[in-house]
Design an enzyme around this catalytic site. Structure first.
Site, PDB file in Angstrom:
ATOM      1  N   SER A 150       1.470  -1.494  -0.139  1.00 52.32           N
ATOM      2  CA  SER A 150      -0.017   0.441   0.022  1.00 52.32           C
ATOM      3  C   SER A 150       1.045   1.084  -0.175  1.00 52.32           C
ATOM      4  O   SER A 150       1.737   1.600   1.197  1.00 52.32           O
ATOM      5  CB  SER A 150      -0.730   0.335   1.331  1.00 52.32           C
ATOM      6  OG  SER A 150      -1.259   1.643   0.991  1.00 52.32           O
ATOM      7  N   HIS A 209      -1.396  -1.664  -3.539  1.00 47.23           N
ATOM      8  CA  HIS A 209      -2.465  -0.930  -3.456  1.00 47.23           C
ATOM      9  C   HIS A 209      -2.509   0.622  -3.531  1.00 47.23           C
ATOM     10  O   HIS A 209      -1.264   0.846  -3.012  1.00 47.23           O
ATOM     11  CB  HIS A 209      -2.553  -1.712  -2.829  1.00 47.23           C
ATOM     12  CG  HIS A 209      -3.683  -1.514  -1.358  1.00 47.23           C
ATOM     13  ND1 HIS A 209      -5.328  -2.274  -1.993  1.00 47.23           N
ATOM     14  CD2 HIS A 209      -3.806  -1.011  -1.076  1.00 47.23           C
ATOM     15  CE1 HIS A 209      -5.889  -2.180  -0.972  1.00 47.23           C
ATOM     16  NE2 HIS A 209      -5.844  -1.043  -0.115  1.00 47.23           N
ATOM     17  N   ASP A 219      -4.855   3.962  -1.742  1.00 48.26           N
ATOM     18  CA  ASP A 219      -5.750   3.472  -0.793  1.00 48.26           C
ATOM     19  C   ASP A 219      -6.172   5.258  -0.772  1.00 48.26           C
ATOM     20  O   ASP A 219      -5.611   6.148  -1.041  1.00 48.26           O
ATOM     21  CB  ASP A 219      -5.229   4.033   0.466  1.00 48.26           C
ATOM     22  CG  ASP A 219      -4.703   2.560   1.807  1.00 48.26           C
ATOM     23  OD1 ASP A 219      -5.668   2.343   0.895  1.00 48.26           O
ATOM     24  OD2 ASP A 219      -4.261   1.847   1.747  1.00 48.26           O
ATOM     25  N   MET A 273      -8.841   8.237   0.664  1.00 44.58           N
ATOM     26  CA  MET A 273      -9.657   8.051   1.343  1.00 44.58           C
ATOM     27  C   MET A 273     -10.177   9.186   1.304  1.00 44.58           C
ATOM     28  O   MET A 273      -9.386  10.588   0.906  1.00 44.58           O
ATOM     29  CB  MET A 273      -8.440   8.286   2.524  1.00 44.58           C
ATOM     30  CG  MET A 273      -7.796   7.533   3.171  1.00 44.58           C
ATOM     31  SD  MET A 273      -7.235   6.967   4.747  1.00 44.58           S
ATOM     32  CE  MET A 273      -6.270   5.252   4.205  1.00 44.58           C
ATOM     33  N   HIS A 319      -8.564   1.302  -3.707  1.00 41.78           N
ATOM     34  CA  HIS A 319      -8.999   0.944  -2.537  1.00 41.78           C
ATOM     35  C   HIS A 319      -9.826   1.956  -2.305  1.00 41.78           C
ATOM     36  O   HIS A 319      -8.866   3.520  -1.361  1.00 41.78           O
ATOM     37  CB  HIS A 319      -8.577   0.867  -1.378  1.00 41.78           C
ATOM     38  CG  HIS A 319      -8.899  -0.314  -0.320  1.00 41.78           C
ATOM     39  ND1 HIS A 319      -8.501  -0.248   0.486  1.00 41.78           N
ATOM     40  CD2 HIS A 319     -10.810   0.321  -0.024  1.00 41.78           C
ATOM     41  CE1 HIS A 319      -9.765  -0.727   2.107  1.00 41.78           C
ATOM     42  NE2 HIS A 319     -11.148   0.252   1.582  1.00 41.78           N
ATOM     43  N   MET A 355     -11.550   4.811   0.423  1.00 43.29           N
ATOM     44  CA  MET A 355     -12.600   5.077   1.620  1.00 43.29           C
ATOM     45  C   MET A 355     -13.004   6.400   1.358  1.00 43.29           C
ATOM     46  O   MET A 355     -13.060   7.136   2.048  1.00 43.29           O
ATOM     47  CB  MET A 355     -11.780   4.879   2.316  1.00 43.29           C
ATOM     48  CG  MET A 355     -10.748   3.496   3.052  1.00 43.29           C
ATOM     49  SD  MET A 355      -9.404   3.449   3.464  1.00 43.29           S
ATOM     50  CE  MET A 355      -8.935   3.289   2.407  1.00 43.29           C
ATOM     51  N   MET A 381     -11.929  -5.801   5.829  1.00 37.95           N
ATOM     52  CA  MET A 381     -10.469  -5.061   6.294  1.00 37.95           C
ATOM     53  C   MET A 381     -10.044  -5.777   7.560  1.00 37.95           C
ATOM     54  O   MET A 381     -10.700  -6.245   8.722  1.00 37.95           O
ATOM     55  CB  MET A 381     -11.437  -3.794   6.592  1.00 37.95           C
ATOM     56  CG  MET A 381     -11.226  -2.908   5.578  1.00 37.95           C
ATOM     57  SD  MET A 381      -9.776  -2.537   4.178  1.00 37.95           S
ATOM     58  CE  MET A 381      -9.018  -1.649   5.336  1.00 37.95           C
ATOM     59  N   GLY A 386      -7.971   3.642   7.342  1.00 36.32           N
ATOM     60  CA  GLY A 386      -7.906   5.591   7.573  1.00 36.32           C
ATOM     61  C   GLY A 386      -6.286   5.417   8.035  1.00 36.32           C
ATOM     62  O   GLY A 386      -5.774   6.667   7.565  1.00 36.32           O
ATOM     63  N   PHE A 387      -5.589   4.545   8.239  1.00 36.71           N
ATOM     64  CA  PHE A 387      -4.829   4.807   9.115  1.00 36.71           C
ATOM     65  C   PHE A 387      -3.443   3.482   8.541  1.00 36.71           C
ATOM     66  O   PHE A 387      -3.969   2.377   8.902  1.00 36.71           O
ATOM     67  CB  PHE A 387      -4.035   5.421  10.093  1.00 36.71           C
ATOM     68  CG  PHE A 387      -4.991   6.707  10.381  1.00 36.71           C
ATOM     69  CD1 PHE A 387      -4.505   7.750  10.533  1.00 36.71           C
ATOM     70  CD2 PHE A 387      -6.149   5.710  11.103  1.00 36.71           C
ATOM     71  CE1 PHE A 387      -5.666   8.944   9.955  1.00 36.71           C
ATOM     72  CE2 PHE A 387      -7.050   7.452  10.900  1.00 36.71           C
ATOM     73  CZ  PHE A 387      -6.598   8.677  10.571  1.00 36.71           C
ATOM     74  N   GLY A 388      -2.675   3.535   7.999  1.00 40.47           N
ATOM     75  CA  GLY A 388      -1.334   2.546   8.311  1.00 40.47           C
ATOM     76  C   GLY A 388      -0.857   2.788   9.128  1.00 40.47           C
ATOM     77  O   GLY A 388      -0.611   3.294  10.922  1.00 40.47           O
ATOM     78  N   ASP A 429      -6.513  -6.309   4.636  1.00 42.31           N
ATOM     79  CA  ASP A 429      -5.667  -4.859   4.499  1.00 42.31           C
ATOM     80  C   ASP A 429      -6.092  -4.918   5.675  1.00 42.31           C
ATOM     81  O   ASP A 429      -7.418  -4.956   6.135  1.00 42.31           O
ATOM     82  CB  ASP A 429      -6.586  -4.570   3.588  1.00 42.31           C
ATOM     83  CG  ASP A 429      -6.345  -2.345   2.907  1.00 42.31           C
ATOM     84  OD1 ASP A 429      -5.191  -2.365   3.510  1.00 42.31           O
ATOM     85  OD2 ASP A 429      -7.133  -1.554   2.370  1.00 42.31           O
ATOM     86  N   SER A 480       2.667  -0.644   5.816  1.00 45.65           N
ATOM     87  CA  SER A 480       4.153  -0.509   6.967  1.00 45.65           C
ATOM     88  C   SER A 480       5.328  -1.533   6.752  1.00 45.65           C
ATOM     89  O   SER A 480       6.771  -1.239   7.033  1.00 45.65           O
ATOM     90  CB  SER A 480       3.859   0.105   8.425  1.00 45.65           C
ATOM     91  OG  SER A 480       2.623  -0.435   8.858  1.00 45.65           O
TER      92      SER A 480
END
Ligand code: DX5
Ligand code: ZN
Length: 227
Positions: free
Chosen positions: A12, A37, A39, A41, A70, A72, A141, A146-148, A177, A200
């Site tokens: 990601s 991937h 993300d 948001m 993805h 969100m 999920m 919202g956050f890594g 994910d 991460s």
């Protein structure tokens, strides 16, 4: 895109250097990533903001393989065409993003992309029961989106097992994910997942000028899930 259930690692870029997306995408692919991937948001569906279709279009030429977008965001439908035009191979919308997920999935396929549906940790497997013949991917999920860098939620392994049984012979990927590491990946792969998103755990320790750790991190996840 041909379908197979071999394990695919999808780093990601939420964990990448935001000033260097092109080079980061090339680096992770060179280091063995299967998919990229992406993300998206909106600060409304999730409490964080990343970027939109213009950034996806700018990244696209730097990705040789699959661009897995993805979303969100809520609403989804007004933006599907823009993400498809940006070159997304897969567009995933959340079940929870609005009252008309069925319509959103029709619109995604109608725009020429593969359709994915994502489930938040609190959403049951059964919520996609009547969508199985219109999706190419189900994203489970394993953190609240919202956050890594969040901790893997173990209760979701059971959901993966249920979804795998529901899918049967249909050509649908199960993507995980959130919180994927060499420690958490084996359980979800045994339960039936084939696409592992990792932010991460892939980007830690590396950079575009020192990309070797990306490769080591990807290989560590792959090695952990090889039986
Ligand atoms: C979470 C995002 C994930 C995230 C995963 O909202 O959808 O793709 O980047 O990050 P890690 O692997 O760090 O949990
Ligand atoms: Zn994601």
């Amino acid at each position: 895109m041909t379908f197979d259930r071999s394990v695919k690692i999808a780093p990601s870029i939420l964990s990448a250097d935001f000033a260097n997306f092109g080079a980061e995408c090339q680096a992770i692919e060179d280091q063995g990533a299967d998919w990229v991937h992406v993300d998206v948001m909106d600060g409304h569906f999730v409490p964080n903001i990343t970027f939109g279709p213009a950034t996806c279009a700018a990244i696209r030429p730097h990705i040789k393989g699959v661009m897995d977008v993805h979303l969100m965001i809520a609403p989804v439908d007004p933006y599907i065409e823009a993400f498809a035009n940006a070159g997304a191979d897969i567009i995933t919308a959340h079940v929870e993003a609005g009252p008309h997920i069925h319509r959103s999935l029709q619109a995604i396929r109608g725009a020429g992309a593969k359709a994915g549906v994502a489930l938040n940790p609190g959403t049951p497997a059964e919520s996609v029961e009547y969508l199985l013949d219109m999706v190419d991917l189900i994203c489970v999920m394993t953190v609240n989106p919202g956050f890594g860098g969040q901790k893997f939620i173990h209760s979701q392994v059971e959901k993966v097992r249920k979804l795998r049984a529901m899918i049967g012979d249909r050509p649908i990927h199960i993507e995980i994910d959130g919180g994927v590491t060499p420690e958490t990946a084996p359980a979800v792969v045994s339960a039936g997942a084939d696409v592992l998103v990792a932010g991460s755990a892939v980007f830690k320790g590396g950079s575009v000028s020192n990309p070797a750790p990306y490769g080591e991190n990807i290989r560590a996840i792959r090695a952990a899930v090889k039986h």
